[in-house]
Design a protein around this motif. Structure first.
Motif, short mmCIF file in Angstrom:
data_model
loop_
_atom_site.label_atom_id
_atom_site.label_comp_id
_atom_site.label_asym_id
_atom_site.label_seq_id
_atom_site.Cartn_x
_atom_site.Cartn_y
_atom_site.Cartn_z
N UNK A 115 0.84 -1.21 0.00
CA UNK A 115 0.00 0.00 0.00
C UNK A 115 0.87 1.25 0.00
N UNK A 116 1.96 1.21 0.74
CA UNK A 116 2.87 2.35 0.75
C UNK A 116 3.47 2.58 -0.65
N UNK A 117 3.80 1.49 -1.32
CA UNK A 117 4.33 1.58 -2.69
C UNK A 117 3.27 2.15 -3.63
N UNK A 118 2.03 1.68 -3.51
CA UNK A 118 0.95 2.18 -4.36
C UNK A 118 0.78 3.69 -4.19
N UNK A 119 0.91 4.16 -2.97
CA UNK A 119 0.73 5.57 -2.69
C UNK A 119 1.69 6.47 -3.43
N UNK A 120 2.83 5.93 -3.87
CA UNK A 120 3.84 6.72 -4.58
C UNK A 120 3.41 7.04 -6.01
N UNK A 121 2.45 6.30 -6.54
CA UNK A 121 2.06 6.45 -7.95
C UNK A 121 0.82 7.34 -8.03
N UNK A 122 1.07 8.65 -7.98
CA UNK A 122 -0.01 9.63 -7.79
C UNK A 122 -0.95 9.75 -8.98
N UNK A 123 -0.53 9.25 -10.14
CA UNK A 123 -1.41 9.32 -11.30
C UNK A 123 -2.48 8.26 -11.32
N UNK A 124 -2.48 7.38 -10.33
CA UNK A 124 -3.47 6.32 -10.22
C UNK A 124 -4.23 6.48 -8.91
N UNK A 125 -5.53 6.27 -8.97
CA UNK A 125 -6.35 6.24 -7.77
C UNK A 125 -6.49 4.78 -7.34
N UNK A 126 -6.21 4.50 -6.08
CA UNK A 126 -6.24 3.14 -5.56
C UNK A 126 -7.35 2.99 -4.51
N UNK A 127 -8.55 2.60 -4.89
CA UNK A 127 -9.55 2.22 -3.88
C UNK A 127 -9.07 0.93 -3.20
N UNK A 128 -9.01 0.94 -1.87
CA UNK A 128 -8.51 -0.21 -1.12
C UNK A 128 -9.69 -0.91 -0.46
N UNK A 129 -10.07 -2.07 -0.97
CA UNK A 129 -11.23 -2.80 -0.47
C UNK A 129 -10.81 -3.62 0.74
N UNK A 130 -11.26 -3.20 1.92
CA UNK A 130 -10.81 -3.76 3.17
C UNK A 130 -11.97 -4.15 4.07
N UNK A 131 -11.75 -5.19 4.89
CA UNK A 131 -12.80 -5.54 5.87
C UNK A 131 -12.83 -4.58 7.05
N UNK A 132 -11.86 -3.68 7.11
CA UNK A 132 -11.90 -2.60 8.10
C UNK A 132 -11.46 -2.96 9.50
N UNK A 133 -10.94 -4.16 9.70
CA UNK A 133 -10.60 -4.57 11.06
C UNK A 133 -9.14 -4.31 11.44
N UNK A 134 -8.31 -3.97 10.47
CA UNK A 134 -6.87 -3.81 10.74
C UNK A 134 -6.43 -2.35 10.71
#
Length: 365
Positions: A129-148
């Motif tokens: 996720x930290x790596x994904x955040x570096x690529x600002x030209x892409x939007x990354x919806x993160x589908x999570x169960x929300x428990x972590x």
């Protein structure tokens, strides 16, 4: 002609989503500023895809990436766990952070605007996720169960505005705990409270069944989400991958009810964004999987038509993302008309799984 119309349809859809997110981010200057910049990048991405289209190369604006097969929950009817049993997936190694970074970098250069991060539970892989955040030209919806979600994650999402948590919920406490486990709803509530207090833009993902359809499209449920700071809802039709729960899948009249309800919500004064998947495939000329509108990359790097159709003849360990788009298997799915075949609604590839598998066996691995 069909390909050109498809590109227009997809690009217009991307712009509608971006406008919706811009509207949802009103009142949060930092989020709005980022989204204005992203909207500019989105137009550049559309131009990149248009130029490639003129060259005869279709680039979809979306990807789905399951960055892990690990999860801390055992939800009923989970497609990821069922796929593991089909494929013996546990014996494969997951892509490294660097390998995912290379995929994200190439996706941005191709003009891909959205990469949906899923799993398993994607928040078990903080460094990806930290790596994904570096690529600002892409939007990354993160589908999570929300428990972590924790304070460290709050900082990560606060810094990287292109990471948007999409928290899974099945309705109220009863519906959510029935599918996801006792006490999960309360944990998700605490996560939403932390996200709201941290002023992080977030949405909710809802798996829609015959049992929760009216609840999750009803005003009481949506009002609670708004109160907690949720800015959008993604409705995903339930696909009975385990073969035991077909009675939960939506029928045509249920699907029409949901579509009508979503249209009314969109036309109101509500600032929330509403998206349905797969939605009305008639308007897109059929299923958008296998590279027409998106494809799925599993945790081992295999290119699959979609998460509900876990078949592949291509590994991104062996070739580029662009080459994977033109795999023999994807080409067969598109040329045989299977993606645009009439079906009863929901997932056409899952409903015709035997035909999909036969196409794969008939091609080169």
């Amino acid at each position: 002609m069909e390909t050109f119309q498809l590109e227009e349809y997809l690009s217009n859809g991307v712009e509608r989503i971006i406008k919706g997110i811009l509207k949802a981010s009103a009142g949060n200057p930092r989020e709005s500023l980022f989204m204005v910049q992203y909207a500019r990048d989105g137009r550049k991405g559309r131009e990149l895809r248009r130029k490639r289209e003129e060259e005869g190369v279709h680039i979809p604006p979306f990807l789905i990436a399951s960055i892990t097969n690990q999860c801390n929950l055992s939800c009923k009817g989970c497609y990821a766990r069922e796929n593991e049993r089909k494929e013996g997936f546990l014996v494969k190694r997951m892509l490294t952070v660097k390998e995912w970074g290379n995929i994200f970098e190439e996706a941005q250069k191709l003009g891909v605007g959205f990469v949906l991060l899923a799993g398993g539970e994607p928040m078990t892989r903080r460094e990806v996720l930290r790596e994904a955040g570096k690529h600002k030209g892409i939007l990354f919806p993160v589908f999570t169960n929300g428990t972590l979600f924790d304070e460290e994650y709050a900082k990560l999402f606060g810094i990287h505005k292109n990471l948007i948590p999409i928290v899974s919920v099945e309705g109220g406490e009863g519906s959510t705990d029935d599918r996801r486990g006792r006490g999960i709803y309360r944990r998700v509530e605490r996560t939403m409270e932390l996200l709201q207090n941290s002023r992080i833009l977030f949405g909710a993902s809802v798996t829609v069944t015959k049992e929760n359809l009216e609840e999750v499209t009803g005003e009481e449920f949506l009002r609670k989400l708004r109160t907690r700071g949720c800015k959008g809802v993604i409705y995903v039709e339930y696909v009975p991958v385990d073969g035991k729960s077909a009675f939960l899948a939506l029928e045509e009249r249920d699907r029409q009810y949901m579509n009508d309800r979503i249209q009314r919500l969109r036309s109101g004064q509500d600032e929330m964004l509403y998206i349905s998947f797969p939605g009305d495939e008639k308007s897109s000329g059929g299923c958008l999987a296998a590279g027409r509108g998106f494809f799925h990359i599993n945790a081992a790097g295999d290119a699959e038509p979609c998460p509900f159709s876990p078949f592949s003849d291509t590994s991104l360990l062996d070739m580029s993302l662009e080459d994977a788009l033109h795999s023999p298997f994807f080409s067969k799915l598109q040329k045989t008309g299977l993606l645009t075949a009439p079906h009863a609604g929901g997932c056409v590839l899952h409903q015709q799984e035997e035909k999909v598998e036969n196409l794969l066996k008939g091609g080169a691995r």
